[in-house]
Design a protein around this motif. Structure first.
Motif: not given
Length: 512
Positions: A265-266, A312, A317-318, A321, A323
């Motif tokens: 998810y991001w 992303l 996805l990180g 945070s 992009p």
């Protein structure tokens, strides 16, 4: 409300050798194509070959009508009404009547059409149907009552507060449908993705946002890389600043299953501020973008109500945070879908702005990639863009119609924005187009939806006819299976006309 358009990546690109700039500039409406249907249309039409009735266009309406039209003359091959649409009793909303909003999907192997319909009754319910695409008859075991079958953790799907705008998707034998709330953000709705095994409709899985809200509003619905699914959620409520699935790009494994890991998810670091301002990140569905030479090169694009574009790394996805890349846009973007394409000059994405223009941006092949403006052309109205190319990179043309504006198709050079087609003459005017609509391209033609009508446009050279080739023996027509709480009566289908069976080549994902 579109399946976005041809590929599971929702890239919006059609490859059709007929659409050279010279041919596109001379596009005309086929006045011999009837295309008359009944009801308001939010969904994209589908084009299907390989059946006993010849090439077909599938159209659905908010009156819960499903049509198979002859792709050459627009006459009705078969039609079905799935049950009464909802006209009152919802806690809020802006679609009336409310029936079929999201674009259906087709599984060619089983010749099955999948569609979500909101059906009125003592309890208003979303049902997912599977119909024989050649006859309109309901397949055994369907429809699936989502109120009775869709659950996630301690949440039970409640149709009254949910709406299905996004196009359905079929990925590795599972049909996925995504859900938001109604306009007005009423009730305790959630963002939902429901997955149903197409060969075993008793097997239903689901994922939902933990927080209230987080609707999946984008009309493209679920995007996929062929293995995982991607959706983008909107604003959530009563979170106490604890992220609960909203304002995010979510990657789902088959099922759907959400790992909860930051790789899957991001959300932007200001997600809570977006919540407070009703500034949905998910104004547009996820679009998968590949940029050869960039690091990372496999990306996912989000456009939303905060007037920004985000890219992303779709493989990581990180979490919450920054992009990989972002850019400020001229306006918010919502109620439509973007398209992405490649030319000899690079990789682009395009969309319709809310200040009467079509805009394109280039994604640079750098480490990391960046987003830079490419062109911006005035065009009155709103509508999801779609793209044609003669081979995937040459003769790239960006198309958009002025839904609610000039109600005409327009075409632009993919690299420069130069006008290729400016809408035609008096015969090319459409009536009843909506900002949610988008067209589909097939064999030198464009089919475009409007209320009570599917329009057909043709390139010079007449009406292309598919080359007949042998096909597999069609599956026997199954016996109709009634809904658990409604008993829709199929409209008798027209007697199929004798014609060659064409090659099975749809312009929808293995969607729609």
């Amino acid at each position: 409300m579109t399946q976005e358009h041809n590929h599971l990546s929702r890239d919006g690109l059609y490859i059709d050798s007929a659409f050279t700039p010279a041919n596109a500039s001379n596009l005309t409406r086929d006045l011999g194509f009837d295309g008359t249907i009944a009801g308001n249309v939010y969904a994209q039409p589908l084009y299907i070959e390989g059946g006993p009735n010849g090439p077909m266009v599938i159209a659905v309406t908010e009156s819960n009508n499903v049509y198979a039209l002859d792709a050459n003359d627009g006459s009705i091959i078969w039609q079905r009404n799935l049950g009464p649409a909802v006209t009152s009793g919802l806690p809020c909303g802006n679609i009336d009547p409310l029936g079929i909003s999201g674009t259906p999907a087709v599984d060619l192997a089983s010749r099955s059409l999948f569609v979500d319909a909101m059906i009125d009754g003592a309890t208003k319910k979303h049902f997912v149907y599977s119909l024989n695409v050649d006859t309109g008859v309901t397949n055994p075991g369907w429809p699936v009552d989502l109120n009775a079958t869709a659950n996630y953790n301690d949440l039970t799907f409640t149709s009254l507060v949910q709406n299905e705008r996004g196009g359905l998707a079929i990925v590795n034998g599972i049909v996925y449908a995504s859900f938001s709330g109604h306009a007005g953000d009423c009730g305790t709705y959630h963002g939902w993705v429901v997955g149903i095994q197409i060969n075993d409709p008793s097997t239903v899985m689901a994922w939902a946002t933990d927080a209230i809200g987080g609707g999946i509003w984008g009309h493209g619905g679920v995007a996929s890389d062929g293995t995982n699914m991607f959706v983008i959620t909107g604003n959530t409520f009563n979170t106490n600043q604890v992220w609960g699935g909203g304002e995010a790009i979510i990657r789902l494994q088959a099922g759907p299953i959400f790992s909860g890991n930051p790789t899957d998810y991001w959300a932007p670091t200001n997600w809570f501020n977006l919540d407070q301002g009703d500034t949905d990140l998910g104004g547009v569905s996820a679009t998968l973008v590949d940029v050869p030479g960039a690091t990372p090169s496999q990306l996912v694009l989000a456009l939303g109500k905060d007037s920004k574009a985000y890219l992303l790394n779709r493989n990581n996805l990180g979490g919450i945070s920054a992009p990989v890349a972002f850019a400020s846009l001229p306006t918010a973007v919502r109620g439509q879908s973007a398209a992405t394409y490649h030319t000899g000059q690079g990789t682009y994405f395009a969309f319709h702005t809310e200040n009467n223009a079509v805009a394109a941006y280039k994604v640079t092949a750098t480490n990391p990639p960046t987003i830079v403006p490419a062109w911006n052309m005035a065009q009155t109205g709103l509508g999801s863009v779609f793209v044609t190319s003669t081979d995937g990179t040459d003769n790239v043309i960006v198309w958009a119609a002025g839904g609610g504006g000039d109600q005409r198709l327009h075409a632009y050079d993919g690299d420069t924005g130069m006008v290729i087609y400016s809408g035609g003459g008096p015969n090319e005017m459409m009536n009843g187009t909506r900002k949610w609509n988008t067209g589909i391209v097939a064999r030198g033609r464009i089919y475009y939806p409007a209320d009570n009508k599917i329009y057909a446009f043709v390139t010079p050279g007449g009406k292309p006819t598919p080359t007949p080739t042998p096909t597999a023996t069609p599956t026997p027509t199954p016996t109709a299976t009634p809904s658990p709480s409604v008993s829709p009566t199929p409209t008798p289908r027209a007697t199929p006309r004798s014609r060659p069976t064409p090659r099975s080549r749809p312009t929808l994902p293995p969607r729609p």
